[in-house]
Design a protein around this motif. Structure first.
Motif, PDB file in Angstrom:
ATOM      1  N   GLY A  37       0.783  -1.085   0.098  1.00 16.26           N
ATOM      2  CA  GLY A  37      -0.008  -0.006   0.003  1.00 16.26           C
ATOM      3  C   GLY A  37       0.697   1.309   0.019  1.00 16.26           C
ATOM      4  N   ILE A  38       2.191   1.371   1.072  1.00 17.94           N
ATOM      5  CA  ILE A  38       3.157   2.564   0.585  1.00 17.94           C
ATOM      6  C   ILE A  38       3.330   2.735  -0.228  1.00 17.94           C
ATOM      7  N   LEU A  39       3.971   1.629  -1.240  1.00 14.36           N
ATOM      8  CA  LEU A  39       4.938   1.746  -2.135  1.00 14.36           C
ATOM      9  C   LEU A  39       3.303   2.318  -3.235  1.00 14.36           C
ATOM     10  N   LYS A  40       2.542   1.754  -3.434  1.00 18.80           N
ATOM     11  CA  LYS A  40       1.216   2.379  -4.653  1.00 18.80           C
ATOM     12  C   LYS A  40       1.114   3.540  -4.402  1.00 18.80           C
ATOM     13  N   ARG A  41       1.196   4.271  -2.859  1.00 21.18           N
ATOM     14  CA  ARG A  41       0.562   5.445  -3.138  1.00 21.18           C
ATOM     15  C   ARG A  41       2.105   6.229  -3.127  1.00 21.18           C
ATOM     16  N   ILE A  42       3.121   5.872  -2.586  1.00 20.08           N
ATOM     17  CA  ILE A  42       3.829   7.013  -2.809  1.00 20.08           C
ATOM     18  C   ILE A  42       4.280   7.562  -4.254  1.00 20.08           C
ATOM     19  N   GLN A  43       3.632   6.883  -5.267  1.00 23.80           N
ATOM     20  CA  GLN A  43       3.436   7.327  -6.651  1.00 23.80           C
ATOM     21  C   GLN A  43       2.848   8.529  -7.001  1.00 23.80           C
ATOM     22  N   ASP A  44       2.140   8.922  -5.926  1.00 23.14           N
ATOM     23  CA  ASP A  44       1.793  10.307  -6.615  1.00 23.14           C
ATOM     24  C   ASP A  44       2.021  11.501  -5.819  1.00 23.14           C
ATOM     25  N   PHE A  45       3.148  10.963  -5.245  1.00 24.72           N
ATOM     26  CA  PHE A  45       4.047  12.336  -4.796  1.00 24.72           C
ATOM     27  C   PHE A  45       5.247  12.590  -5.754  1.00 24.72           C
ATOM     28  N   ARG A  46       5.765  14.141  -5.471  1.00 21.27           N
ATOM     29  CA  ARG A  46       7.063  14.142  -6.602  1.00 21.27           C
ATOM     30  C   ARG A  46       7.887  14.142  -5.384  1.00 21.27           C
ATOM     31  N   THR A  47       8.425  13.643  -4.236  1.00 27.48           N
ATOM     32  CA  THR A  47       9.357  13.159  -4.123  1.00 27.48           C
ATOM     33  C   THR A  47       9.276  12.669  -2.690  1.00 27.48           C
ATOM     34  N   PHE A  48       9.695  11.636  -1.870  1.00 28.84           N
ATOM     35  CA  PHE A  48       9.360  10.297  -1.203  1.00 28.84           C
ATOM     36  C   PHE A  48      10.341  10.186   0.035  1.00 28.84           C
ATOM     37  N   ALA A  49      10.441  10.300   1.256  1.00 27.64           N
ATOM     38  CA  ALA A  49      11.356   9.565   2.004  1.00 27.64           C
ATOM     39  C   ALA A  49      11.009   9.151   3.070  1.00 27.64           C
ATOM     40  N   TYR A  50      10.806   7.889   3.640  1.00 27.16           N
ATOM     41  CA  TYR A  50      10.873   7.126   4.984  1.00 27.16           C
ATOM     42  C   TYR A  50      11.520   6.475   5.076  1.00 27.16           C
ATOM     43  N   SER A  51      11.594   7.064   7.051  1.00 30.51           N
ATOM     44  CA  SER A  51      13.095   7.317   7.862  1.00 30.51           C
ATOM     45  C   SER A  51      12.200   6.430   9.129  1.00 30.51           C
ATOM     46  N   HIS A  52      13.375   5.620   9.295  1.00 25.41           N
ATOM     47  CA  HIS A  52      13.258   4.810  10.677  1.00 25.41           C
ATOM     48  C   HIS A  52      13.469   5.284  11.768  1.00 25.41           C
ATOM     49  N   THR A  53      12.883   5.704  13.108  1.00 25.60           N
ATOM     50  CA  THR A  53      12.278   6.452  14.114  1.00 25.60           C
ATOM     51  C   THR A  53      12.037   5.715  15.626  1.00 25.60           C
ATOM     52  N   GLU A  54      13.324   5.545  16.430  1.00 20.17           N
ATOM     53  CA  GLU A  54      12.932   4.920  17.359  1.00 20.17           C
ATOM     54  C   GLU A  54      11.781   5.393  18.277  1.00 20.17           C
ATOM     55  N   ARG A  55      10.712   4.090  19.106  1.00 22.10           N
ATOM     56  CA  ARG A  55       9.512   4.748  18.909  1.00 22.10           C
ATOM     57  C   ARG A  55       9.202   5.925  20.658  1.00 22.10           C
ATOM     58  N   GLN A  56      10.244   5.563  21.225  1.00 18.13           N
ATOM     59  CA  GLN A  56      10.798   6.709  21.798  1.00 18.13           C
ATOM     60  C   GLN A  56      10.966   8.253  21.313  1.00 18.13           C
ATOM     61  N   GLY A  57      11.361   7.881  20.463  1.00 23.91           N
ATOM     62  CA  GLY A  57      11.685   9.841  19.538  1.00 23.91           C
ATOM     63  C   GLY A  57      10.188   9.976  18.720  1.00 23.91           C
ATOM     64  N   ASN A  58       8.747   9.214  18.632  1.00 23.39           N
ATOM     65  CA  ASN A  58       8.050   9.333  18.045  1.00 23.39           C
ATOM     66  C   ASN A  58       7.093   9.422  19.095  1.00 23.39           C
ATOM     67  N   ALA A  59       7.732   9.909  20.396  1.00 27.95           N
ATOM     68  CA  ALA A  59       6.253   9.878  21.236  1.00 27.95           C
ATOM     69  C   ALA A  59       5.607  11.569  20.526  1.00 27.95           C
ATOM     70  N   PRO A  60       5.912  12.193  20.287  1.00 28.23           N
ATOM     71  CA  PRO A  60       5.628  13.579  20.457  1.00 28.23           C
ATOM     72  C   PRO A  60       4.451  13.121  19.496  1.00 28.23           C
ATOM     73  N   THR A  61       4.865  12.523  18.057  1.00 23.09           N
ATOM     74  CA  THR A  61       4.137  11.731  16.512  1.00 23.09           C
ATOM     75  C   THR A  61       2.550  11.326  17.250  1.00 23.09           C
ATOM     76  N   HIS A  62       2.890  11.098  17.923  1.00 22.69           N
ATOM     77  CA  HIS A  62       2.112   9.272  18.541  1.00 22.69           C
ATOM     78  C   HIS A  62       1.233  10.271  19.648  1.00 22.69           C
ATOM     79  N   VAL A  63       0.942  11.384  20.638  1.00 23.89           N
ATOM     80  CA  VAL A  63       0.094  12.081  20.716  1.00 23.89           C
ATOM     81  C   VAL A  63      -0.827  12.793  19.849  1.00 23.89           C
ATOM     82  N   LEU A  64      -0.039  13.802  18.734  1.00 24.40           N
ATOM     83  CA  LEU A  64      -0.669  14.332  17.820  1.00 24.40           C
ATOM     84  C   LEU A  64      -1.687  13.112  17.020  1.00 24.40           C
ATOM     85  N   ALA A  65      -0.797  12.349  16.674  1.00 20.91           N
ATOM     86  CA  ALA A  65      -1.843  11.125  16.051  1.00 20.91           C
ATOM     87  C   ALA A  65      -2.996  11.139  17.379  1.00 20.91           C
TER      88      ALA A  65
END
Length: 74
Positions: A37-65
Motif C-alpha cells: 500500500g505504501i509503495l503504491k501511494r508514494i507514486q502520487d508524490f514528487r519526492t518521498f522519504a521514509y525513515s526509521h525512528t525509535e519508538r521513544q523518539g516518536n512520542a510527539p507524533t503519537h500524541v498528535l495522532a
C-alpha cells in the motif's frame, strides 16, 4: 493528496517496514499489505522519504495522532 502536498517525509518505528520499503529486505507476510500500500501511494508524490525512528523518539507524533482522532470523533 487533497491539499496537493507533493513532497513527503514519513517516519515510522517499524524497522521491518522501513527496510522493506527501501528494498533492503523482503517484507514479511505479516506486513506485506502495508508495504504494498505504501509503495503504491508514494507514486502520487514528487519526492518521498521514509525513515526509521525509535519508538521513544516518536512520542510527539503519537500524541498528535491521538489528538487528531479524538478531534475527528467530536
Amino acid at each position: 493528496m487533497e491539499v496537493e502536498v507533493r513532497d513527503m517525509t514519513f517516519e515510522g518505528d517499524s524497522l521491518v517496514i522501513c527496510n522493506a520499503i527501501h528494498s533492503l529486505t523482503e517484507a514479511a507476510p505479516s506486513v506485506q499489505n502495508v508495504v504494498t500500500g505504501i509503495l503504491k501511494r508514494i507514486q502520487d508524490f514528487r519526492t518521498f522519504a521514509y525513515s526509521h525512528t525509535e519508538r521513544q523518539g516518536n512520542a510527539p507524533t503519537h500524541v498528535l495522532a491521538q489528538h487528531a482522532v479524538t478531534w475527528k470523533t467530536l
